[in-house]
Design a protein around this motif. Structure first.
Motif, PDB file in Angstrom:
ATOM      1  N   GLN A 140       0.847  -1.182   0.000  1.00 11.20           N
ATOM      2  CA  GLN A 140       0.000   0.000   0.000  1.00 11.20           C
ATOM      3  C   GLN A 140       0.885   1.234   0.000  1.00 11.20           C
ATOM      4  N   ALA A 141       0.420   2.283  -0.678  1.00  6.36           N
ATOM      5  CA  ALA A 141       1.193   3.523  -0.765  1.00  6.36           C
ATOM      6  C   ALA A 141       0.428   4.654  -0.094  1.00  6.36           C
ATOM      7  N   PHE A 142       1.173   5.530   0.612  1.00  6.13           N
ATOM      8  CA  PHE A 142       0.580   6.651   1.326  1.00  6.13           C
ATOM      9  C   PHE A 142       1.375   7.915   1.025  1.00  6.13           C
ATOM     10  N   ALA A 143       0.699   9.056   1.114  1.00  7.83           N
ATOM     11  CA  ALA A 143       1.354  10.349   0.885  1.00  7.83           C
ATOM     12  C   ALA A 143       2.017  10.826   2.167  1.00  7.83           C
ATOM     13  N   THR A 144       3.174  11.465   2.031  1.00  9.06           N
ATOM     14  CA  THR A 144       3.883  12.039   3.177  1.00  9.06           C
ATOM     15  C   THR A 144       4.466  13.390   2.769  1.00  9.06           C
ATOM     16  N   PRO A 145       4.794  14.241   3.753  1.00  7.48           N
ATOM     17  CA  PRO A 145       5.506  15.483   3.431  1.00  7.48           C
ATOM     18  C   PRO A 145       6.896  15.163   2.880  1.00  7.48           C
ATOM     19  N   ARG A 146       7.491  16.120   2.217  1.00  5.74           N
ATOM     20  CA  ARG A 146       8.799  15.882   1.598  1.00  5.74           C
ATOM     21  C   ARG A 146       9.878  15.575   2.638  1.00  5.74           C
ATOM     22  N   SER A 147       9.793  16.208   3.811  1.00 10.52           N
ATOM     23  CA  SER A 147      10.860  16.069   4.810  1.00 10.52           C
ATOM     24  C   SER A 147      10.494  15.158   5.976  1.00 10.52           C
ATOM     25  N   GLU A 148       9.336  14.514   5.934  1.00 16.68           N
ATOM     26  CA  GLU A 148       8.907  13.668   7.046  1.00 16.68           C
ATOM     27  C   GLU A 148       8.549  12.267   6.552  1.00 16.68           C
ATOM     28  N   GLY A 149       8.701  11.299   7.460  1.00 17.00           N
ATOM     29  CA  GLY A 149       8.358   9.928   7.137  1.00 17.00           C
ATOM     30  C   GLY A 149       7.195   9.429   7.979  1.00 17.00           C
ATOM     31  N   LEU A 150       6.718   8.227   7.665  1.00 19.54           N
ATOM     32  CA  LEU A 150       5.592   7.633   8.391  1.00 19.54           C
ATOM     33  C   LEU A 150       5.939   6.333   9.111  1.00 19.54           C
ATOM     34  N   TRP A 151       6.961   5.638   8.647  1.00 16.78           N
ATOM     35  CA  TRP A 151       7.177   4.279   9.123  1.00 16.78           C
ATOM     36  C   TRP A 151       7.497   4.211  10.617  1.00 16.78           C
ATOM     37  N   ASN A 152       8.253   5.139  11.148  1.00 14.91           N
ATOM     38  CA  ASN A 152       8.565   5.113  12.578  1.00 14.91           C
ATOM     39  C   ASN A 152       7.296   5.252  13.411  1.00 14.91           C
ATOM     40  N   THR A 153       6.407   6.162  13.007  1.00 13.02           N
ATOM     41  CA  THR A 153       5.160   6.366  13.737  1.00 13.02           C
ATOM     42  C   THR A 153       4.236   5.164  13.575  1.00 13.02           C
ATOM     43  N   VAL A 154       4.075   4.687  12.361  1.00 16.94           N
ATOM     44  CA  VAL A 154       3.188   3.549  12.101  1.00 16.94           C
ATOM     45  C   VAL A 154       3.672   2.313  12.840  1.00 16.94           C
ATOM     46  N   ARG A 155       4.980   2.093  12.842  1.00 21.26           N
ATOM     47  CA  ARG A 155       5.538   0.911  13.511  1.00 21.26           C
ATOM     48  C   ARG A 155       5.274   0.967  15.013  1.00 21.26           C
ATOM     49  N   SER A 156       5.428   2.145  15.615  1.00 21.07           N
ATOM     50  CA  SER A 156       5.173   2.308  17.045  1.00 21.07           C
ATOM     51  C   SER A 156       3.700   2.072  17.372  1.00 21.07           C
ATOM     52  N   GLN A 157       2.809   2.625  16.558  1.00 18.15           N
ATOM     53  CA  GLN A 157       1.378   2.446  16.783  1.00 18.15           C
ATOM     54  C   GLN A 157       0.963   0.996  16.580  1.00 18.15           C
ATOM     55  N   LEU A 158       1.569   0.352  15.605  1.00 19.98           N
ATOM     56  CA  LEU A 158       1.256  -1.052  15.330  1.00 19.98           C
ATOM     57  C   LEU A 158       1.668  -1.940  16.497  1.00 19.98           C
ATOM     58  N   ALA A 159       2.865  -1.724  17.030  1.00 14.80           N
ATOM     59  CA  ALA A 159       3.341  -2.510  18.174  1.00 14.80           C
ATOM     60  C   ALA A 159       2.425  -2.320  19.381  1.00 14.80           C
ATOM     61  N   GLU A 160       1.974  -1.091  19.592  1.00 13.02           N
ATOM     62  CA  GLU A 160       1.068  -0.809  20.709  1.00 13.02           C
ATOM     63  C   GLU A 160      -0.270  -1.512  20.515  1.00 13.02           C
ATOM     64  N   SER A 161      -0.775  -1.523  19.290  1.00 10.80           N
ATOM     65  CA  SER A 161      -2.040  -2.186  18.995  1.00 10.80           C
ATOM     66  C   SER A 161      -1.946  -3.694  19.201  1.00 10.80           C
ATOM     67  N   VAL A 162      -0.820  -4.271  18.792  1.00 14.93           N
ATOM     68  CA  VAL A 162      -0.623  -5.716  18.960  1.00 14.93           C
ATOM     69  C   VAL A 162      -0.604  -6.083  20.438  1.00 14.93           C
ATOM     70  N   THR A 163       0.053  -5.273  21.249  1.00 13.34           N
ATOM     71  CA  THR A 163       0.109  -5.524  22.691  1.00 13.34           C
ATOM     72  C   THR A 163      -1.284  -5.488  23.304  1.00 13.34           C
ATOM     73  N   LYS A 164      -2.109  -4.523  22.884  1.00  8.16           N
ATOM     74  CA  LYS A 164      -3.473  -4.422  23.408  1.00  8.16           C
ATOM     75  C   LYS A 164      -4.314  -5.641  23.028  1.00  8.16           C
ATOM     76  N   GLN A 165      -3.996  -6.270  21.913  1.00  7.04           N
ATOM     77  CA  GLN A 165      -4.731  -7.454  21.473  1.00  7.04           C
ATOM     78  C   GLN A 165      -4.223  -8.729  22.139  1.00  7.04           C
ATOM     79  N   GLY A 166      -3.228  -8.581  22.999  1.00 10.14           N
ATOM     80  CA  GLY A 166      -2.665  -9.756  23.666  1.00 10.14           C
ATOM     81  C   GLY A 166      -1.619 -10.464  22.839  1.00 10.14           C
ATOM     82  N   GLY A 167      -1.114  -9.806  21.804  1.00  6.44           N
ATOM     83  CA  GLY A 167      -0.098 -10.414  20.963  1.00  6.44           C
ATOM     84  C   GLY A 167       1.304  -9.961  21.325  1.00  6.44           C
TER      85      GLY A 167
END
Length: 283
Positions: A140-167
């Motif tokens: 999947q592709a997403f838009a980002t600003p020229r000087s900012e990224g998304l993967w660090n934020t998405v990865r952190s949120q994903l790890a938090e979501s997995v923990t809440k699910q008991g994973g």
């Protein structure tokens, strides 16, 4: 009490040394006033130190928060991304048979299946999944600003979501950069409790971010995963020039099949046993 404390210094006295208050001289009164002045100055200094320390702690905390936010907004990608991909449409990239999905030009190999995930209401193509040798990789592709990224934020949120699910989640460092291996509770085909394993990878590029989800044998088989990772690195991203909000999903387009070229081929030239790329549309 702060850094300074009051104290009295006394010496042994005799009856002859004892004096009443009336017998205090002017020098004694000055000494007492000086002592009181010194004490008040010490208390003010003490208060100033406490205030400075509190302000320093607040500034340090605020600085730590800013540093953490800046770290999350940094782009995350392999150091050789511009040389080995995924590539931006404006960059030089090697020739390869690619399926044109608009924003993503995905490499294809013999025997590979291509599945398009679409939205039921809008019929937009939201993602493409490349399936090969029992493993899959969804892109999947997403838009980002020229000087900012998304993967660090998405990865952190994903790890938090997995923990809440008991994973459980584990951050890995691979040729794709930082990946996240996860296991979440799931039911097996027989209905028994089990676990579902997946691996997430993400790469930030110029004004775009591509997320990859490995599944099937691509999680457990190193060779299959390496093949699909190579396809991921061969992707070309055409983000377009239109203004888009950060994190906005870049919709894909269904590939156009040139029927004229197919009709020109003679049936004798076709090998009925040769398996080529297949496209499955999932709604």
């Amino acid at each position: 009490m702060g850094l300074f404390s009051r104290f009295k210094k006394s010496t042994p006295t005799t009856d002859d040394d004892v004096r009443t208050d009336d017998e205090l001289t002017d020098d004694d009164e000055l000494d007492a006033q000086d002592a009181d002045t010194d004490t008040e100055a010490a208390e003010r200094a003490d208060d100033d130190v406490d205030i400075d320390a509190a302000e320093s702690d607040d500034e340090a905390t605020e600085s730590d928060d800013i540093d953490e936010e800046e770290a999350l907004l940094e782009k995350s990608a392999p150091f050789d991304r511009s040389d080995k991909g995924p590539f931006d449409i404006s960059e030089e990239y090697p020739e390869h048979d690619r399926l044109d999905l608009g924003a993503l030009k995905a490499p294809v190999v013999d025997g590979m299946q291509v599945r398009l995930d679409t939205d039921d209401d809008s019929q937009r193509v939201l993602a493409v999944t490349l399936i090969h040798d029992g493993g899959g990789i969804q892109l999947q592709a997403f838009a980002t600003p020229r000087s900012e990224g998304l993967w660090n934020t998405v990865r952190s949120q994903l790890a938090e979501s997995v923990t809440k699910q008991g994973g459980e989640s584990t951050e890995l460092h691979t040729s794709l950069g930082k990946e996240l291996a996860i296991e979440v509770p799931a039911k097996t085909e027989s209905g028994r409790p089990g676990k579902r394993a997946m691996r997430f990878a993400g790469i930030d590029g110029p004004r775009w971010f591509v997320r990859a989800v490995f599944s099937g044998k691509a999680v457990t088989d190193d060779e299959v995963r390496a093949e699909l990772s190579a396809l991921f690195r061969g992707v070309v991203v055409d983000r377009g020039q239109e203004a888009m909000a950060p994190r906005e999903l870049i919709a894909l387009t269904a590939p156009q099949v040139d029927q004229s070229k197919t009709e020109e081929k003679d049936e004798d030239e076709l090998n009925p046993f040769e398996r080529g790329p297949e496209i499955t549309e999932v709604r």
